[in-house]
Structure formats: C-alpha cells, structure tokens
Design a protein around this motif. Structure first.
Motif, PDB file in Angstrom:
ATOM      1  N   GLY A  49      39.377  35.491  35.445  1.00 48.93           N
ATOM      2  CA  GLY A  49      40.716  34.946  35.594  1.00 48.93           C
ATOM      3  C   GLY A  49      41.737  35.941  36.116  1.00 48.93           C
ATOM      4  N   THR A  50      42.805  35.385  36.664  1.00 47.99           N
ATOM      5  CA  THR A  50      43.982  36.160  37.064  1.00 47.99           C
ATOM      6  C   THR A  50      45.146  35.687  36.220  1.00 47.99           C
ATOM      7  OG1 THR A  50      43.261  36.497  39.355  1.00 47.99           O
ATOM      8  CG2 THR A  50      45.629  36.657  38.901  1.00 47.99           C
ATOM      9  N   ARG A  51      45.754  36.615  35.490  1.00 44.58           N
ATOM     10  CA  ARG A  51      46.929  36.288  34.677  1.00 44.58           C
ATOM     11  C   ARG A  51      48.151  36.379  35.579  1.00 44.58           C
ATOM     12  NH1 ARG A  51      47.748  33.505  30.365  1.00 44.58           N
ATOM     13  NH2 ARG A  51      46.005  34.586  29.345  1.00 44.58           N
ATOM     14  N   LEU A  52      48.772  35.257  35.878  1.00 44.03           N
ATOM     15  CA  LEU A  52      49.910  35.197  36.793  1.00 44.03           C
ATOM     16  C   LEU A  52      51.200  34.998  36.009  1.00 44.03           C
ATOM     17  CD1 LEU A  52      51.143  34.919  39.669  1.00 44.03           C
ATOM     18  CD2 LEU A  52      50.719  32.465  39.478  1.00 44.03           C
ATOM     19  N   THR A  53      52.181  35.821  36.311  1.00 46.75           N
ATOM     20  CA  THR A  53      53.512  35.680  35.729  1.00 46.75           C
ATOM     21  C   THR A  53      54.507  35.521  36.874  1.00 46.75           C
ATOM     22  OG1 THR A  53      52.918  37.078  33.848  1.00 46.75           O
ATOM     23  CG2 THR A  53      55.269  36.715  34.255  1.00 46.75           C
ATOM     24  N   VAL A  54      55.262  34.439  36.840  1.00 46.28           N
ATOM     25  CA  VAL A  54      56.274  34.176  37.862  1.00 46.28           C
ATOM     26  C   VAL A  54      57.655  34.394  37.244  1.00 46.28           C
ATOM     27  CG1 VAL A  54      57.212  32.512  39.488  1.00 46.28           C
ATOM     28  CG2 VAL A  54      54.765  32.481  38.947  1.00 46.28           C
ATOM     29  N   GLN A  56      57.160  28.518  40.766  1.00 44.47           N
ATOM     30  CA  GLN A  56      58.140  28.307  39.725  1.00 44.47           C
ATOM     31  C   GLN A  56      57.680  29.026  38.448  1.00 44.47           C
ATOM     32  OE1 GLN A  56      60.963  26.533  40.523  1.00 44.47           O
ATOM     33  NE2 GLN A  56      60.021  26.594  42.554  1.00 44.47           N
ATOM     34  N   PRO A  57      58.597  29.345  37.557  1.00 42.88           N
ATOM     35  CA  PRO A  57      58.188  30.013  36.306  1.00 42.88           C
ATOM     36  C   PRO A  57      57.137  29.227  35.535  1.00 42.88           C
ATOM     37  CG  PRO A  57      60.552  30.207  36.605  1.00 42.88           C
ATOM     38  CD  PRO A  57      60.072  29.288  37.695  1.00 42.88           C
ATOM     39  N   GLU A  58      57.166  27.906  35.615  1.00 45.49           N
ATOM     40  CA  GLU A  58      56.170  27.109  34.877  1.00 45.49           C
ATOM     41  C   GLU A  58      54.774  27.220  35.474  1.00 45.49           C
ATOM     42  OE1 GLU A  58      58.947  25.893  36.277  1.00 45.49           O
ATOM     43  OE2 GLU A  58      58.561  24.021  37.385  1.00 45.49           O
ATOM     44  N   MET A  86      59.867  34.312  42.569  1.00 44.95           N
ATOM     45  CA  MET A  86      59.746  32.942  43.059  1.00 44.95           C
ATOM     46  C   MET A  86      59.725  32.863  44.584  1.00 44.95           C
ATOM     47  SD  MET A  86      61.810  30.538  40.369  1.00 44.95           S
ATOM     48  CE  MET A  86      63.349  31.449  40.374  1.00 44.95           C
ATOM     49  N   THR A  87      60.202  33.892  45.251  1.00 46.31           N
ATOM     50  CA  THR A  87      60.227  33.842  46.715  1.00 46.31           C
ATOM     51  C   THR A  87      59.059  34.585  47.355  1.00 46.31           C
ATOM     52  OG1 THR A  87      61.659  35.782  46.773  1.00 46.31           O
ATOM     53  CG2 THR A  87      62.729  33.613  46.747  1.00 46.31           C
ATOM     54  N   ASN A  88      58.233  35.196  46.542  1.00 42.90           N
ATOM     55  CA  ASN A  88      57.109  35.969  47.079  1.00 42.90           C
ATOM     56  C   ASN A  88      55.984  35.076  47.584  1.00 42.90           C
ATOM     57  OD1 ASN A  88      57.356  38.549  44.521  1.00 42.90           O
ATOM     58  ND2 ASN A  88      58.371  38.377  46.501  1.00 42.90           N
ATOM     59  N   LYS A  89      55.114  35.680  48.396  1.00 44.53           N
ATOM     60  CA  LYS A  89      53.849  35.053  48.785  1.00 44.53           C
ATOM     61  C   LYS A  89      52.723  35.998  48.374  1.00 44.53           C
ATOM     62  CE  LYS A  89      55.319  32.497  52.902  1.00 44.53           C
ATOM     63  NZ  LYS A  89      55.072  32.288  54.346  1.00 44.53           N
ATOM     64  N   LYS A  90      51.779  35.477  47.671  1.00 45.04           N
ATOM     65  CA  LYS A  90      50.639  36.268  47.219  1.00 45.04           C
ATOM     66  C   LYS A  90      49.384  35.421  47.311  1.00 45.04           C
ATOM     67  CE  LYS A  90      52.872  40.008  45.764  1.00 45.04           C
ATOM     68  NZ  LYS A  90      52.653  41.358  46.369  1.00 45.04           N
ATOM     69  N   SER A  91      48.221  36.081  47.176  1.00 48.29           N
ATOM     70  CA  SER A  91      46.951  35.362  47.188  1.00 48.29           C
ATOM     71  C   SER A  91      46.052  35.838  46.064  1.00 48.29           C
ATOM     72  CB  SER A  91      46.237  35.565  48.528  1.00 48.29           C
ATOM     73  OG  SER A  91      46.980  34.994  49.578  1.00 48.29           O
ATOM     74  N   LEU A  92      45.328  34.911  45.476  1.00 50.50           N
ATOM     75  CA  LEU A  92      44.283  35.223  44.510  1.00 50.50           C
ATOM     76  C   LEU A  92      42.943  35.103  45.219  1.00 50.50           C
ATOM     77  CD1 LEU A  92      45.501  33.128  41.432  1.00 50.50           C
ATOM     78  CD2 LEU A  92      46.341  35.353  42.285  1.00 50.50           C
ATOM     79  N   LYS A  93      42.047  36.019  44.848  1.00 45.08           N
ATOM     80  CA  LYS A  93      40.734  36.029  45.480  1.00 45.08           C
ATOM     81  C   LYS A  93      39.642  35.814  44.441  1.00 45.08           C
ATOM     82  CE  LYS A  93      37.546  39.017  48.077  1.00 45.08           C
ATOM     83  NZ  LYS A  93      37.340  40.368  48.655  1.00 45.08           N
TER      84      LYS A  93
END
Lengths: 113, 113
Positions: A107-112, A82-84, A15-22
C-alpha cells in the motif's frame, strides 16, 4: 523483488499537486486492481484491469486516472485531490477469473493537505 | 451481487483462547469465499479460501474456516490465540460480475496476555 510492490510507501501532497502511484507485480498475473482503504470504511474497489484492458471503473472521480502499460505494471495518476482522498491505496494482482485469490502490495499511505 | 457481513468490528480474546471471527455471505450462486489478514502498515495476506471443494478449509498460521450453506456462514477459527494474531481480518466473496472481491468491513482482533 517478489510479490507485489508499491511505491512510494508514503506520499503527502497538496490539493493542486500531480503525483503518481506505482504498482509492480512479479507473479506473472494478468489482472491488476486498485483499492482504496479509508478509516472506518470497507475496502473499496476502484479499478480492474484484465490483460491491460480496464474492465471496471467503480464510479471513481476523474481526479484519479489509472494506467496499465503492461500486465506487470499499474499506475494511479492523481491530480487536484481533496482531503477526503487521504487513505491507504492498495494494489493487487491475480490470475483472471473470480475464483483466484488476489495478492496485495503493502500500500501507499496518501495524505492530502 | 455477492456480499459479506462480518459480525463484530472488534473481538478481544486471551492468549491461548479460542478465536472465532464471524462472516455471513449473501450470494445467489455458490460463492467463492476468502479470509485475509492485515497487519499494521501492511497489505492484505490470504489466510485461506473456499472454492466449493471441502467445506472445512485449513489455512496458514493455524486458522481454519467452515463453509455452512444452511447458515450462509464462513466463520474463521483458531483453537489457541497467539499474541502475533493481533491484526485486522477481512472476509471477502468473489463478485462474479466484475472479477473482483467484495470485502466485509473487517474485524480487529486483540489478543491480551
């Protein structure tokens, strides 16, 4: 590469990370889109860009920040999620105009966590 | 605003049987309608589209759809189901205001031997 590509295909983040989708499209289109696909929910439009200009923000929380540096590339910057927010994030492109079909990336499958 | 409703979140057919997936639309203006298919772990792929030309639209993989204004419907059919047709199917309508697509909730098609 052909069509619409997205990287990474899978992403796990805290939850505290920063990431980017391209997202990159090789179709010569001038409109690009971000959609969110959650389990048991219809596809939700997040953002629309036409000729690099954002034309729609579908009441998306500010923890999602899009960027469109040119007509071929689209980014989605993520921070303090957030997890949601865990979902499949789909990028699409089309020619501008409501009668043109959209072409989707895988698509990018994102899990938080 | 334009919207679509897909009747039946799950449809099961036997291999070789008729496939019928239902979609009804709501639009105050002549709509542009689309059917997309999504295979597991993939993005959406366009099956066919209706843009006010012929009311019977033929798409890929043997699918077709008929636009019926009197019934506000755009049902997707295929005469003979194949195992490879098992997937999630989405009906969508163009949103004239936002140059985006409004998707239905999707119908999961199961094909049994």
């Amino acid at each position: 590469e052909t069509g619409v590509t997205q990287t990474p295909r899978h992403l796990v983040m805290g939850m505290t990370n920063k990431k980017s989708l391209k997202c990159e499209q090789h179709l010569g289109h001038n409109a690009m889109y971000w959609y969110k696909q959650s389990a048991k929910k219809p596809l939700e439009l997040m953002f629309v860009y036409n000729f690099k200009e954002q034309t729609e923000n579908n009441s998306v929380p500010s923890r999602f920040s899009p960027e469109c540096p040119n007509s071929s590339h689209l980014f989605l910057h993520l921070h303090t999620l957030q997890p949601e927010d865990s979902a499949l994030y789909l990028c699409a492109s089309s020619q501008p105009g409501y009668f043109h079909e959209q072409f989707f990336g895988p698509g990018t499958r994102l899990t938080v966590l | 605003a334009q919207s679509v409703t897909q009747l039946g979140s799950h449809v099961s057919v036997s291999e070789g049987a008729l496939v019928l997936l239902r979609c009804n639309y709501s639009s105050s203006v002549p709509p542009y309608l689309f059917w997309y298919v999504q295979y597991p772990n993939q993005g959406l792929q366009l099956l066919l589209k209706y843009t006010s030309a012929a009311t019977l639209v033929k798409g890929i993989n043997g699918f077709e759809a008929e636009f019926k204004k009197s019934e506000t419907s755009f049902h997707l059919t295929k005469p003979s189901a194949h195992m490879s047709d098992a997937a999630e199917y989405f009906c969508a309508v163009s949103d004239f205001a936002g140059y985006a697509l409004n998707f239905g909730k999707g119908t999961s098609l199961l094909v049994t031997p």
